[in-house]
Scaffold this motif. Structure first.
Motif, mmCIF file in Angstrom:
data_model
loop_
_atom_site.group_PDB
_atom_site.id
_atom_site.type_symbol
_atom_site.label_atom_id
_atom_site.label_comp_id
_atom_site.label_asym_id
_atom_site.label_seq_id
_atom_site.Cartn_x
_atom_site.Cartn_y
_atom_site.Cartn_z
ATOM 1 N N ASP A 133 0.784 -1.291 -0.102
ATOM 2 C CA ASP A 133 0.106 0.165 0.030
ATOM 3 C C ASP A 133 0.880 1.270 0.007
ATOM 4 N N ASN A 134 0.869 1.986 -0.949
ATOM 5 C CA ASN A 134 1.636 3.223 -1.014
ATOM 6 C C ASN A 134 0.745 4.492 -0.883
ATOM 7 N N SER A 135 -0.431 4.449 -0.180
ATOM 8 C CA SER A 135 -1.081 5.643 0.341
ATOM 9 C C SER A 135 0.013 6.487 1.269
ATOM 10 N N LEU A 136 -0.429 7.786 1.383
ATOM 11 C CA LEU A 136 0.474 8.542 2.236
ATOM 12 C C LEU A 136 0.524 8.037 3.625
ATOM 13 N N PRO A 137 -0.536 7.675 4.311
ATOM 14 C CA PRO A 137 -0.688 7.287 5.727
ATOM 15 C C PRO A 137 0.350 5.834 5.865
ATOM 16 N N SER A 138 0.189 5.042 4.794
ATOM 17 C CA SER A 138 0.683 3.719 4.792
ATOM 18 C C SER A 138 2.260 4.099 4.636
ATOM 19 N N SER A 139 2.687 4.958 3.734
ATOM 20 C CA SER A 139 4.091 5.289 3.379
ATOM 21 C C SER A 139 4.581 5.684 4.618
ATOM 22 N N ARG A 140 3.975 6.685 5.419
ATOM 23 C CA ARG A 140 4.505 7.455 6.423
ATOM 24 C C ARG A 140 4.776 6.282 7.782
ATOM 25 N N ARG A 141 3.989 5.302 7.840
ATOM 26 C CA ARG A 141 4.321 4.467 8.754
ATOM 27 C C ARG A 141 5.453 3.579 8.349
ATOM 28 N N LYS A 142 5.680 3.303 7.183
ATOM 29 C CA LYS A 142 6.750 2.468 6.515
ATOM 30 C C LYS A 142 7.987 3.116 7.060
ATOM 31 N N ALA A 143 8.030 4.634 6.725
ATOM 32 C CA ALA A 143 9.088 5.464 6.775
ATOM 33 C C ALA A 143 9.437 5.048 8.423
ATOM 34 N N MET A 144 8.418 5.407 9.373
ATOM 35 C CA MET A 144 8.779 5.301 10.587
ATOM 36 C C MET A 144 9.326 4.206 11.134
ATOM 37 N N ARG A 145 8.739 2.965 10.680
ATOM 38 C CA ARG A 145 9.257 1.640 10.852
ATOM 39 C C ARG A 145 10.821 1.426 10.299
ATOM 40 N N LEU A 146 10.996 1.812 9.089
ATOM 41 C CA LEU A 146 12.484 1.638 8.500
ATOM 42 C C LEU A 146 13.396 2.562 9.384
ATOM 43 N N THR A 147 12.944 3.603 9.852
ATOM 44 C CA THR A 147 13.775 4.401 10.515
ATOM 45 C C THR A 147 14.177 3.775 12.069
ATOM 46 N N ALA A 148 13.192 3.153 12.256
ATOM 47 C CA ALA A 148 13.340 2.645 13.779
ATOM 48 C C ALA A 148 14.229 1.275 13.416
ATOM 49 N N GLN A 149 14.078 0.562 12.211
ATOM 50 C CA GLN A 149 14.597 -0.806 12.350
ATOM 51 C C GLN A 149 16.141 -1.066 11.667
ATOM 52 N N ILE A 150 16.338 0.385 10.820
ATOM 53 C CA ILE A 150 17.783 0.416 10.232
ATOM 54 C C ILE A 150 19.189 0.069 10.943
ATOM 55 N N PRO A 151 18.839 0.992 12.190
ATOM 56 C CA PRO A 151 19.916 0.621 12.968
ATOM 57 C C PRO A 151 20.058 -0.593 13.788
ATOM 58 N N THR A 152 18.866 -1.153 13.932
ATOM 59 C CA THR A 152 18.968 -2.485 14.629
ATOM 60 C C THR A 152 19.433 -3.439 13.468
ATOM 61 N N ILE A 153 19.218 -3.395 12.304
ATOM 62 C CA ILE A 153 19.750 -4.298 11.428
ATOM 63 C C ILE A 153 21.212 -4.080 11.448
ATOM 64 N N VAL A 154 21.623 -3.007 11.282
ATOM 65 C CA VAL A 154 23.086 -2.699 11.462
ATOM 66 C C VAL A 154 23.822 -3.175 12.723
ATOM 67 N N ALA A 155 23.313 -3.371 13.792
ATOM 68 C CA ALA A 155 23.819 -3.548 14.972
ATOM 69 C C ALA A 155 23.820 -5.075 15.044
ATOM 70 N N THR A 156 22.566 -5.542 14.637
ATOM 71 C CA THR A 156 22.374 -7.181 14.942
ATOM 72 C C THR A 156 23.456 -7.727 13.794
ATOM 73 N N PHE A 157 23.390 -7.221 12.701
ATOM 74 C CA PHE A 157 24.542 -7.918 12.009
ATOM 75 C C PHE A 157 25.986 -7.886 12.397
ATOM 76 N N HIS A 158 26.345 -6.785 12.879
ATOM 77 C CA HIS A 158 27.612 -6.447 13.366
ATOM 78 C C HIS A 158 27.966 -7.482 14.711
#
Ligand code: COA
Length: 373
Positions: free
Chosen positions: A112-137
């Motif tokens: 779903d690329n509606s604006l509300p969905s895209s905002r939620r996705k942006a928020m989730r990725l902002t939250a999760q990218i640091p976790t991915i980097v640290a977990t892999f490390h």
């Protein structure tokens, strides 16, 4: 031979009210606020809000964003399993590109690329990218995984998940400033890649996966890692001047210098230079800063080139103990804010981005059957 504008230099490809770079005066603004003022006065999370909205948040708006981000840092178990299955030798930017793409499959908003969905996705990725980097490390170091701490800011939590230790206020604030400085930079290559991708009406994960691929190259975000490898090769302050003069004489491209837009000081480099100097002194390792400073003077004198964002972030991160191959993934952990802002802006007023090439190849050729060629 005509070749269009190779590299689209100075081509304005669309309107945006997110960020502006003035290459003559060396000014960078996020939605009207000067980067130097932002660095002094606000946190990275306030910058995230600013980039995704029209203005800085009120206390209540910031609290709401913080709660959302902090509650969404954990990775789905399927993603952790795949992270565990990756070779520990995987280049972290390759890993990040792959895992962000994978997260798209798990996102509850689907495609779903509606604006509300895209905002939620942006928020989730902002939250999760640091976790991915640290977990892999942690996995590649054979260490136990550190779950995200919802009481910590993005900057402090990133350091905590990587090291397993709560950073002191100075380290957390330093990382926070670094994240703010990298958060957006108008139509740079990775952001443009994200906008081109979302303009087909694909989704935010597609756009960010494209952006990560573009960021990884050494002419863009990958330069910070190359700068540190260069400093290690130089080895000492005494050798710096001879080394760089020799490199320039060989017409080598020196990473961390030059910029398509700035023809004067990059304001981010001005901030990062001071950060590098201060960190060097505090950690008892001023040599990396001093070496960088010497190199900067020679490159300016000989080539008229200024240091860019990637030059002093290298020595700053090095004395903070951050592994060199995580510099660019950390850039991504910040730039996700800007990429998402641009995806949202593109979706709000979308038109397919489809330029033309300046065709310089042959015409009117006759096809010769294969056994007659
Ligand atoms: N080291 C040595 N020479 C450089 C240089 C560098 N870092 N950056 C530019 N130049 C020189 C080029 O050799 C060229 O010289 P010439 O006209 O004599 O051939 C001239 O400056 C213009 O360079 P060009 O590559 O056309 O500029 P650009 O606008 O296309 O490139 C960058 C911009 C950022 C890609 C380029 O400066 C670069 O490669 N920098 C190093 C990588 C880097 O730090 N990237 C991060 C950017 S934030």
């Amino acid at each position: 031979m005509a070749a269009g504008n190779l590299g689209l230099e100075d081509v304005v490809v669309g309107p945006s009210s997110i960020c502006d770079v003035n290459g003559k005066t060396g000014q960078l603004i996020y939605r009207g606020y000067d980067i130097h003022d932002l660095v002094m006065a606000v946190t990275f999370e306030e910058v995230v809000y600013l980039l995704w909205n029209d203005d800085l948040p009120t206390r209540a708006q910031l609290d709401e964003l913080n709660a959302q981000i902090r509650n969404n840092r954990a990775l789905p178990s399927g993603v952790i399993e795949i992270l565990k299955a990756l070779p520990t030798s995987a280049p972290p930017m390759d890993m990040l590109r792959t895992m962000v793409s994978l997260l798209g499959i798990y996102d509850p908003d689907g495609r779903d690329n509606s604006l509300p969905s895209s905002r939620r996705k942006a928020m989730r990725l902002t939250a999760q990218i640091p976790t991915i980097v640290a977990t892999f490390h942690r996995l590649r170091e054979g260490k136990t995984l550190v779950p995200p701490d919802p009481t910590l800011s993005q900057a402090a939590n990133l350091l905590f998940m990587m090291t397993g230790e709560r950073p002191d206020d100075y380290a957390a604030r330093t990382m926070d400033v670094a994240l703010t400085l990298h958060a957006d930079h108008e139509f740079n290559a990775s952001t443009f890649a994200a906008r081109v991708t979302i303009a087909t009406l694909s989704d935010l994960y597609d756009a960010i996966t494209s952006a990560i691929g573009a960021l990884s190259g050494p002419l863009h975000g990958g330069a910070n890692e190359q700068v540190m490898r260069m400093l290690l090769e130089v080895g000492s302050e005494e050798k710096a001047e001879g080394w760089i003069r020799d490199a320039l004489a060989r017409k080598a491209r020196v990473m961390g210098f030059g910029h398509r837009v700035y023809k004067t000081d990059d304001p981010r480099a001005v901030e990062l230079k001071e950060m590098s100097r201060e960190l060097g002194e505090r950690t008892g390792h001023p040599e990396w800063f001093r070496m960088s400073d010497r190199i900067q003077k020679v490159v300016l004198e000989e080539k008229g080139l200024y240091a860019n964002v990637d030059f002093y972030s290298a020595s700053a991160y090095y004395v903070m103990g951050i592994p060199i191959d995580l510099y660019t993934p950390i850039f991504a952990a910040s730039r996700i804010a800007g990429w998402s802002a641009h995806v949202l802006e593109q979706l709000e007023n979308n038109r397919l981005i489809r330029p033309r090439s300046d065709y310089v190849g042959p015409r009117d050729r006759k096809v010769v059957p294969i056994d007659q060629r």
